[in-house]
Design a protein around this motif. Sequence first.
Motif, short mmCIF file in Angstrom:
data_model
loop_
_atom_site.label_atom_id
_atom_site.label_comp_id
_atom_site.label_asym_id
_atom_site.label_seq_id
_atom_site.Cartn_x
_atom_site.Cartn_y
_atom_site.Cartn_z
N THR B 67 0.83 -1.21 0.00
CA THR B 67 0.00 0.00 0.00
C THR B 67 0.86 1.25 0.00
N HIS B 71 1.02 4.24 -2.91
CA HIS B 71 0.73 5.66 -2.71
C HIS B 71 1.99 6.50 -2.74
N SER B 258 7.14 11.81 -1.35
CA SER B 258 5.91 11.70 -2.12
C SER B 258 4.73 11.29 -1.23
N LEU B 259 4.98 11.21 0.08
CA LEU B 259 3.93 10.73 0.96
C LEU B 259 3.86 11.67 2.17
N SER B 260 2.66 12.16 2.48
CA SER B 260 2.51 12.99 3.67
C SER B 260 2.14 12.09 4.84
N ALA B 262 -0.45 12.37 6.71
CA ALA B 262 -1.87 12.06 6.65
C ALA B 262 -2.12 10.88 5.73
N LYS B 263 -1.40 10.86 4.59
CA LYS B 263 -1.58 9.77 3.64
C LYS B 263 -1.04 8.47 4.21
N TYR B 265 -1.00 7.66 7.32
CA TYR B 265 -2.00 7.17 8.26
C TYR B 265 -3.09 6.40 7.51
N GLN B 266 -3.51 6.98 6.38
CA GLN B 266 -4.51 6.30 5.56
C GLN B 266 -4.03 4.93 5.09
N CYS B 267 -2.73 4.85 4.74
CA CYS B 267 -2.15 3.57 4.32
C CYS B 267 -2.29 2.55 5.44
N GLU B 270 -6.05 1.57 5.76
CA GLU B 270 -6.45 0.77 4.59
C GLU B 270 -5.89 -0.65 4.69
#
Lengths: 165, 427
Positions: B67, B71, B258-260, B262-263, B265-267, B270
């Motif tokens: 994941t 992303h 390339s990844l914040s 917040a993103k 955390y989403q990973c 998910e």
Amino acid sequence: MLDRIFEFICAVLMAGVVLITTATIVFRYILQSSLPWSYEVLLGLMVYLTFFSGYVALRQGAHLRIDVVVGRLPLRAQMAVYLINQLVVIGVSLVMVIWGTEQTINYSDRFSLMLNIPQPVFYAVIPLAGAAMIIECLRQCMEAIRGFQQGKAPYSPERQEGEQV
Amino acid sequence: MTTLVLILSLLLGSIGLGLPIAFALAAVSIGALMFTGADMSIVVQRLYEGTNSFPLLAVPLFILAGTIMNHGGISTRLMNFARALVGSMRGGLAAVNVVTSMFFAGMSGTSMSDTAAVGGVMIPQMIKRGYSPAFTAAITASSSTIGVIIPPSVPMVILAAYMGISTGALFAAGIISGLLLGLGLIFVGWIVSVKRQYPAEEPFTFRQATSSFLSAAPALVMPLIVLGGILGGIFTPTEASGIAVVYGIVIALVVYRSLSFAKLYQCFVESAVLTGAVMLVTATAHVLGFTFTYLALADAVLEPVSQMEFGPVMLLVVLAAFLIVVGTFLDGIAMMFIVVPLFLPATQLVGIDPLQFAMVVMICWGIGQQTPPVGAALFITSVIARVDVLRITYANLPFIAVMFIVLALVILLPEWIVLSMPRWLGL
């Protein structure tokens, strides 16, 4: 709100697995010693991750299923199949609750080898997840019936299968 | 025999009618066990034991690693490098598609993150360059199958844990088949491209190759660490999956930026939910496996095998046929958990190496992903390329033929194709 909290718990369980696995690697290869407790904690986390996230996956409709066939049935038939399916899920969850509780109680005098954690701590997640799944299923049924009265199908045709490995 | 037919039809019927797979496996087992008067606490014990396993820890971690890569913008860099390597061929982008999938397969454990990541970028590009949408979708779907076969692979982790064999050895066993599959797909894609006059991309230059390599290098180090570590016997697969996650986070967050957070955390969320979905099936599959043993259902396969002196090859052919038929209607994980406990005792009787058995299951899993009505890879690519599933399947036939050839090699030449790698590595 509730969803946010549950998602947060999922992320924490996942982060726990990542952190402890990393820690064992650091200890084993860099510090040349071991973390004897890590094995038990990781296995416990794995059990919790499975059943808790399994419950969250049920909330989000993320469980692996095949609805290409049901999605094409007429509305009434879809609704009937949906309710039967939910009933089966409730039945399985009920087994988790009843015999999971029994198991938890039976093991109440056992402790884990390294950390002396009572075994019921590990087992308890099964009946708890089962109970939560029953509540969630009933909620989904109510929602589906309400949707049905407005002519909405429980298996929407544009939704393909859940994400898969 | 009647019990077996009844149980199989209940499983196929309930899953076909949209009952989530995990609950279908559990419900049918619970029903059968209740009917025979078994103690229900065994169900809970099996559920627990099905998850309480150290090798299975690699499942959430490889899912998370996949994941994050998905992303983290890693796929574009891999694609550019693949393009510099093989883009100059006729039908260059088709080859790039396959090679990128192979790189990806060496890092992420899941083939669906592979299909989505590679397909999302490659399919629009290929259509713009004049490739037919059906051919484009077909090669994307079939090359994503490599993700199951080239290690690390989440399905392999699950199967190895279920069969009680070494994950590392199964990973090693998949390498040759995975490479053959990749080369076969490139070759078939090249033939089609020559026939249809598909374009070649810019010619190979050393400079382009080095610069794209440097940009992709931090990502390419990952399969080196993961595979090298596992196959070299330095890390366990679980440790390697942990390293893959940490390395992926560092690359995406610090090197490529390339990844914040917040993103990220989403990973985590998910992948945790996907883990829940996959692991619940794995847990309930243990209940089903117990039911099969308790009711001695595998005897239905065992008896004809012992009486008729089925050779190993014949048995594997029957197994593969069975897997492919069941896999057409079910998705991979359900297919695996229903068929494996039925055939495992018979293959042990005939003396088939568990690694060969497992590889047959894995390749049939890949074939099952390609066949409608239930083929995960097909649906994703058909959505991206906007072609209907049947036209993709037609264009996919030559690629599926490649998979059948690799399957035949695995069945006929296990010593070379399957067992040589694990032996050579001492796994």
